[in-house]
Every structure is written in C-alpha cells, then in structure tokens.
Design a protein around this motif. Structure first.
Motif, PDB file in Angstrom:
ATOM      1  N   PHE A  74      10.531  54.555  58.840  1.00 48.51           N
ATOM      2  CA  PHE A  74      10.793  53.716  57.647  1.00 48.51           C
ATOM      3  C   PHE A  74      11.860  52.761  57.732  1.00 48.51           C
ATOM      4  O   PHE A  74      11.603  51.575  57.337  1.00 48.51           O
ATOM      5  CB  PHE A  74      11.216  54.836  56.403  1.00 48.51           C
ATOM      6  CG  PHE A  74      11.457  54.197  55.159  1.00 48.51           C
ATOM      7  CD1 PHE A  74      10.736  53.842  54.157  1.00 48.51           C
ATOM      8  CD2 PHE A  74      13.055  53.896  55.051  1.00 48.51           C
ATOM      9  CE1 PHE A  74      10.852  53.244  53.149  1.00 48.51           C
ATOM     10  CE2 PHE A  74      13.124  53.435  53.514  1.00 48.51           C
ATOM     11  CZ  PHE A  74      12.216  52.891  52.759  1.00 48.51           C
ATOM     12  N   GLY A  75      12.917  53.107  58.369  1.00 46.55           N
ATOM     13  CA  GLY A  75      13.988  52.142  58.432  1.00 46.55           C
ATOM     14  C   GLY A  75      13.723  50.995  59.504  1.00 46.55           C
ATOM     15  O   GLY A  75      13.846  49.785  59.097  1.00 46.55           O
ATOM     16  N   LEU A  76      12.855  51.370  60.632  1.00 48.83           N
ATOM     17  CA  LEU A  76      12.882  50.299  61.574  1.00 48.83           C
ATOM     18  C   LEU A  76      11.386  49.818  61.470  1.00 48.83           C
ATOM     19  O   LEU A  76      11.461  48.344  61.063  1.00 48.83           O
ATOM     20  CB  LEU A  76      12.658  51.082  63.059  1.00 48.83           C
ATOM     21  CG  LEU A  76      14.277  51.044  63.583  1.00 48.83           C
ATOM     22  CD1 LEU A  76      13.993  51.769  64.924  1.00 48.83           C
ATOM     23  CD2 LEU A  76      14.878  49.705  63.878  1.00 48.83           C
ATOM     24  N   ASP A  77      10.515  50.368  61.305  1.00 54.61           N
ATOM     25  CA  ASP A  77       9.134  49.672  61.405  1.00 54.61           C
ATOM     26  C   ASP A  77       8.547  49.372  59.966  1.00 54.61           C
ATOM     27  O   ASP A  77       8.096  48.054  59.926  1.00 54.61           O
ATOM     28  CB  ASP A  77       8.058  50.898  61.906  1.00 54.61           C
ATOM     29  CG  ASP A  77       8.239  51.232  63.481  1.00 54.61           C
ATOM     30  OD1 ASP A  77       7.816  50.344  64.091  1.00 54.61           O
ATOM     31  OD2 ASP A  77       8.689  52.132  63.472  1.00 54.61           O
ATOM     32  N   SER A  92      10.141  44.402  58.666  1.00 52.38           N
ATOM     33  CA  SER A  92       9.561  43.336  57.587  1.00 52.38           C
ATOM     34  C   SER A  92      10.633  42.257  57.234  1.00 52.38           C
ATOM     35  O   SER A  92      10.083  41.221  56.700  1.00 52.38           O
ATOM     36  CB  SER A  92       9.279  44.231  56.200  1.00 52.38           C
ATOM     37  OG  SER A  92       8.243  45.295  56.668  1.00 52.38           O
ATOM     38  N   VAL A  93      11.733  42.566  57.495  1.00 49.66           N
ATOM     39  CA  VAL A  93      12.727  41.552  56.954  1.00 49.66           C
ATOM     40  C   VAL A  93      13.202  40.575  58.220  1.00 49.66           C
ATOM     41  O   VAL A  93      13.207  39.386  58.307  1.00 49.66           O
ATOM     42  CB  VAL A  93      14.239  42.191  56.456  1.00 49.66           C
ATOM     43  CG1 VAL A  93      15.218  41.175  56.345  1.00 49.66           C
ATOM     44  CG2 VAL A  93      13.787  43.092  55.229  1.00 49.66           C
ATOM     45  N   LEU A  94      13.206  41.275  59.287  1.00 47.35           N
ATOM     46  CA  LEU A  94      13.565  40.459  60.802  1.00 47.35           C
ATOM     47  C   LEU A  94      12.528  41.173  61.705  1.00 47.35           C
ATOM     48  O   LEU A  94      12.749  42.048  62.422  1.00 47.35           O
ATOM     49  CB  LEU A  94      14.998  41.197  61.194  1.00 47.35           C
ATOM     50  CG  LEU A  94      16.153  40.884  60.153  1.00 47.35           C
ATOM     51  CD1 LEU A  94      17.417  41.627  60.773  1.00 47.35           C
ATOM     52  CD2 LEU A  94      16.368  39.206  60.280  1.00 47.35           C
ATOM     53  N   PRO A  95      11.497  40.327  61.661  1.00 51.44           N
ATOM     54  CA  PRO A  95      10.533  40.791  62.572  1.00 51.44           C
ATOM     55  C   PRO A  95      10.914  40.681  64.093  1.00 51.44           C
ATOM     56  O   PRO A  95      11.646  39.574  64.377  1.00 51.44           O
ATOM     57  CB  PRO A  95       9.205  39.606  62.288  1.00 51.44           C
ATOM     58  CG  PRO A  95       9.719  38.895  60.878  1.00 51.44           C
ATOM     59  CD  PRO A  95      11.189  39.114  60.787  1.00 51.44           C
ATOM     60  N   TRP A  96      10.358  41.547  64.740  1.00 50.25           N
ATOM     61  CA  TRP A  96      10.619  41.694  66.273  1.00 50.25           C
ATOM     62  C   TRP A  96      10.068  40.331  66.941  1.00 50.25           C
ATOM     63  O   TRP A  96       8.828  40.185  66.904  1.00 50.25           O
ATOM     64  CB  TRP A  96       9.969  42.970  66.856  1.00 50.25           C
ATOM     65  CG  TRP A  96      10.679  43.168  68.294  1.00 50.25           C
ATOM     66  CD1 TRP A  96      10.009  43.102  69.390  1.00 50.25           C
ATOM     67  CD2 TRP A  96      11.874  43.944  68.496  1.00 50.25           C
ATOM     68  NE1 TRP A  96      10.923  43.495  70.425  1.00 50.25           N
ATOM     69  CE2 TRP A  96      12.068  44.276  69.835  1.00 50.25           C
ATOM     70  CE3 TRP A  96      12.861  44.331  67.528  1.00 50.25           C
ATOM     71  CZ2 TRP A  96      13.170  44.715  70.341  1.00 50.25           C
ATOM     72  CZ3 TRP A  96      13.951  44.758  68.032  1.00 50.25           C
ATOM     73  CH2 TRP A  96      14.076  45.052  69.496  1.00 50.25           C
ATOM     74  N   ASP A  97      10.502  39.399  67.466  1.00 49.06           N
ATOM     75  CA  ASP A  97      10.442  38.107  67.976  1.00 49.06           C
ATOM     76  C   ASP A  97      10.605  38.071  69.626  1.00 49.06           C
ATOM     77  O   ASP A  97      11.838  37.885  69.944  1.00 49.06           O
ATOM     78  CB  ASP A  97      10.882  37.099  67.314  1.00 49.06           C
ATOM     79  CG  ASP A  97      10.456  35.767  67.759  1.00 49.06           C
ATOM     80  OD1 ASP A  97       9.716  35.645  68.680  1.00 49.06           O
ATOM     81  OD2 ASP A  97      11.007  34.821  67.447  1.00 49.06           O
ATOM     82  N   PRO A  98       9.666  38.448  70.448  1.00 47.55           N
ATOM     83  CA  PRO A  98      10.153  38.491  72.007  1.00 47.55           C
ATOM     84  C   PRO A  98      10.446  37.103  72.520  1.00 47.55           C
ATOM     85  O   PRO A  98      11.200  36.988  73.446  1.00 47.55           O
ATOM     86  CB  PRO A  98       8.690  38.882  72.478  1.00 47.55           C
ATOM     87  CG  PRO A  98       7.937  39.795  71.367  1.00 47.55           C
ATOM     88  CD  PRO A  98       8.632  39.081  70.028  1.00 47.55           C
ATOM     89  N   SER A  99       9.688  36.008  71.678  1.00 47.97           N
ATOM     90  CA  SER A  99      10.270  34.658  72.255  1.00 47.97           C
ATOM     91  C   SER A  99      11.793  34.159  72.059  1.00 47.97           C
ATOM     92  O   SER A  99      11.967  33.352  72.545  1.00 47.97           O
ATOM     93  CB  SER A  99       9.453  33.717  71.399  1.00 47.97           C
ATOM     94  OG  SER A  99       9.848  33.601  70.020  1.00 47.97           O
TER      95      SER A  99
END
Length: 493
Positions: free
Chosen positions: A381-384, A389-396
């Motif tokens: 719930f907290g992470l995924d 949803s607020v800070l998408p995981w961005d590998p770039s």
C-alpha cells in the motif's frame, strides 16, 4: 488466567516422573507484541519516508549522498527507539500517522493511484520483499549489539519460555524471508542446488561459530538453541529439511496443507506428548546430544512448517505482478483479510497455547507470519500503491552511467541462480537494496563488529550517550560496507 501444559506420554524416563507446570500470561504476551510491533512499524515508516525524501530532494545526486540521507532518516531513529527514546515510541508513531495522513491529502495520492493504468510490483523480486528483508536485517543488527549496553530497553530481550518480545522475532523473520525468495523443490537438481548454495554454507557458519566460541571461551545461552547449536544451524537445517519436505508437493498450492499439517503435528507433539515441557524444564540434564540441544532440535519442525508456508505465501502473493487498478485493490483487500485472520489466530494462541520462540509452536509461527504479512501489506500500500503513484520509480534518473547500471546484479538468495540485471535505482532505497543484495555478508559483518565492541569497548561500562554513538558508528560501518558492494555490483552472500 492460569494456562498450563504438562508432560504426557514421556513417563518412561525417571526424570519425567513429576509433572512440570509452566505458566504464561496472555495479557502480558499481547502487551509485549504491541511494543514489538510499534518498533517494527516505526522502522518501516522511516524506510518509506527515506524513499520519499531521497527521491524528492536528491533525484540526481551521487549514490553516497543518497546513502547518507537514508542513513540519517533510518538508522538514528531505530537506535534511539531501542535505547534512550524507547518510552516515546507511541508518541512518535502518532506523529508518523499524522504525517502520513498529511502526505495522502497533500499529494492526492489515492486519486493518482486510481488514475494509474498499471501497477508493476517488481517481477520475480518484488520491492516489498526487499523491504521485508531489509527491516529484518536492520532491526536484528541493531539489537544484537544494543542488548549489551545498559541503555537497551530490557523488555525487548528474548523470552526464556513464552513471550512475544522484539528479539523473539529475529530467527522467525529470517526463516520467513528465506522462504519468500525460495522455490518449491521439484527434483533432485533443485535439491542439490539448495543444499550446496544455501544449507551447507549456513551449517558451516554454524559450526565455525561453535568452534570459535569454544576456542575463545565465550559462552552462549543454552536456552536459546541448546549447548552447541545456534541460529546458523537452525537456518541451515530448516533450509535442508524444508527442501526435502517440499519434494512431496506436486504443485505450489500443496505447500499450504503440507505446511499446516506439519505445524499441527508439531503442536500436538509439544502439547500432548510433553515436548514443550521437556524443552523448557531447566532440571532436565544435558547429558546427550539431543537433550543438550533440545531447544534447537525440537523447534526444527515448526521452522520447517514456517518455511513451507512462506514459500506458499510468496507464490500466492506474486502469482501476478502486473496489475490494473481493480486487481491491485483486490490484492490489497485479500492480503488485509489474511493479516486480520493471522492476528486473530495469534490472539487465540496467546490464550490457548502461548507464544514460544524456543519451541517454535503454532502460536509463534502464526505470530511471525502475521508480522511479515502486516509489513508486506504496508509495503504494497505505502510503496506500490501510494508513493509510486506520486513519485514514479524512474530508472533514467540514476546518477550512474549505463555501465554501472549494467553491473548492478541481483540473484535469488542462496539458490545459486544466474544473476539478473537489477532495475531498481541505486540512489533511492539504497540501504534496502544493499541489504537485499548482500544480506548474509551484512549479518556476518555485524556479528564481527559486535564481537569487537564487546572485546575492546566493554559496552556494559558505557554511558547512554556513548552507547548511542557506538551503535551509530557500528551501523554506519556495516551498512556502508554493503552499500559499496552494491555500487560495484558485487554480490558475496
């Protein structure tokens, strides 16, 4: 309430002629669990906060800067909460709850989650498993040294017979996390891989620890695992016996009845045939190998059952990792229902049979699984669901070049499988990634540093401020060492 267990079925031995009674206080067990969960939840919240802060404030900073930021947000709170600030844990949790609600409202996270088309939980190595393993290593590492200082919060110490204290969670959480990243043994090749790459190294470490303690003359508490056994032996034997037992299951779904059947049989042996009292009676002589190590050997079936149920839990939870919004909500609801069922069983066990780490009884297995499932629900719930949803995981956004990204490798812990390229970013979530990649290395280093502190710094003579400083330096050395391995893409163990 007077809860009792007595011998029944072992009357043939002369020292078992008298009835031995052991009492436990259910209300005290519930209170101990509440204290333990406060610390675990607080640590989990600190990790989630570090994930937000590092990605928000330093998305393109160097890995070392991100590590330093995470260290300040995670380690000092844990150290303080197990020592000088233990009385303020409830107040800190209330503050965390207020901050979390503010974050949800301020960022409109739930609305953003609803608008997402897809939720990627992380494939074969979900982020939530990384969180669970990291919390296990962090809390255990802090406690194994902090307990030697007078500033340590004494109610967190391990229970001698029955109890649900913070340090009682250690071995159980390690067994569950080992199961979460393992697979059901399908054939002899899988069994050989499990023995060679997981069970055998742990057994050798257990033997090395026992020999080292004999050489230096440093004693150990016989009431934990026995005279000669230790946690490494328990983990190694659990992996070995669990891999053998899982050969019986033809499909992953069969692990559930197999694990539950073994757990019920184990509890019957403890309660009906008197094994629980045999283990806990201090008057029982340690004259044979079995009686000398009865704590570790008798508890083994319970840990094997826990291991099998953990594999099933992993397969059930991660049957699908690419989900739409409705499927994600459904998964969260089902996991929450499982959490409520496990905590209900824990409460019933506290009154009926007690919670015992020493024997790994039914109540202890349920308690450990309840803790793990609670952490996983908070992580999903907290992470995924919220943070991504607020800070998408961005590998770039990684502050390393493509060559360094190619070096970040991840393998199934202890399974000897081929390395896989890690998709996670090295900046944010750095400490958790480091502990996930080299968890055993971190644990061994923590044990070596703990021994060094005990030999050279005499922790029992240190003041509160000195103990906190030593613990911070100790955790910095241990976490920084595995962080450097992560930066170089090196996995030792």
């Amino acid at each position: 309430m007077d809860n009792r267990s007595a011998y029944g079925g072992l009357e043939g031995d002369p020292w078992l002629q008298q009835v031995v009674v052991f009492d436990w206080q259910p209300t005290e067990i519930l209170a101990q669990n509440a204290e333990s969960m406060q610390l675990i939840v607080a640590t989990c919240w600190c990790v989630l906060m570090a994930r937000v802060v590092t990605q928000k404030l330093c998305p393109r900073s160097s890995p070392n800067f991100c590590y330093g930021m995470e260290f300040l947000l995670i380690i000092p709170p844990v150290v303080l909460l197990v020592t000088v600030a233990s009385d303020y844990c409830t107040h800190i949790l209330l503050l965390m709850l207020i901050c979390s609600l503010w974050f949800l409202v301020r960022t409109q996270a739930l609305q953003r989650a609803c608008a997402r088309g897809q939720f990627d939980l992380g494939g074969t190595r979900p982020t939530v498993f990384t969180l669970v393993r990291a919390l296990t290593h962090l809390i255990t590492a802090v406690c194994i040294l902090a307990i030697d200082f007078s500033s340590f919060y004494r109610p967190y110490r391990k229970s001698r017979t029955f109890g649900a204290k913070l340090m009682d969670t250690g071995i159980g959480l390690f067994v569950v996390t080992m199961g979460l990243v393992s697979h059901r043994t399908r054939h002899i090749k899988d069994l050989r891989r499990s023995v060679v790459y997981a069970a055998l190294p742990l057994l050798l470490l257990g033997l090395a620890r026992t020999v080292a303690l004999l050489i230096v003359g440093y004693g150990q508490d016989e009431h934990e695992y026995g005279r000669d056994m230790n946690a490494f032996f328990t983990l190694g034997l659990t992996k070995l016996c669990g891999s053998l037992t899982s050969l019986v299951a033809r499909r992953d779904v069969h692990l559930l009845p197999l694990g539950m059947g073994l757990l019920v049989a184990h509890q019957m042996a403890l309660s009906v045939f008197g094994l629980s009292d045999f283990v806990m009676d201090e008057d029982v002589p340690r004259s044979t190998v079995f009686s000398a190590n009865r704590e570790g050997l008798v508890s083994l079936p319970g840990f094997v059952a826990m291991y099998l149920l953990s594999i099933y839990l992993s397969r059930w939870l991660m049957a699908a990792t690419l989900l739409g919004y409705s499927d994600m909500v459904k998964k969260l609801r089902r996991l929450l229902l499982l959490v409520l069922i496990l905590w209900s069983l824990f409460g019933a066990s506290a009154f009926a049979i007690g919670i015992s780490r020493v024997t790994c009884n039914f109540g202890y297995v349920v308690w450990t699984l309840a803790i793990i499932c609670t952490i996983m629900w908070v992580g999903l719930f907290g992470l995924d669901f919220v943070i991504n949803s607020v800070l998408p995981w961005d590998p770039s956004a990684l502050a390393v070049d493509s060559q360094e990204k190619g070096q970040l490798l991840e393998v199934q812990a202890g399974e000897g499988s081929a390395p896989k390229a890690a998709s996670d970013r090295i900046g944010s979530f750095a400490i958790c990634q480091s502990l996930n990649l080299n968890g055993l290395t971190f644990f061994l280093l923590a044990n070596l540093l703990t021994g060094g502190v005990n030999i050279f710094l005499k922790p029992e003579d240190r003041s509160q401020s000195e103990s906190v400083l030593i613990l911070l330096v100790y955790m910095f050395l241990a976490t920084k060492a595995v962080h450097e391995l992560l930066k170089r893409g090196v996995r030792l163990a």
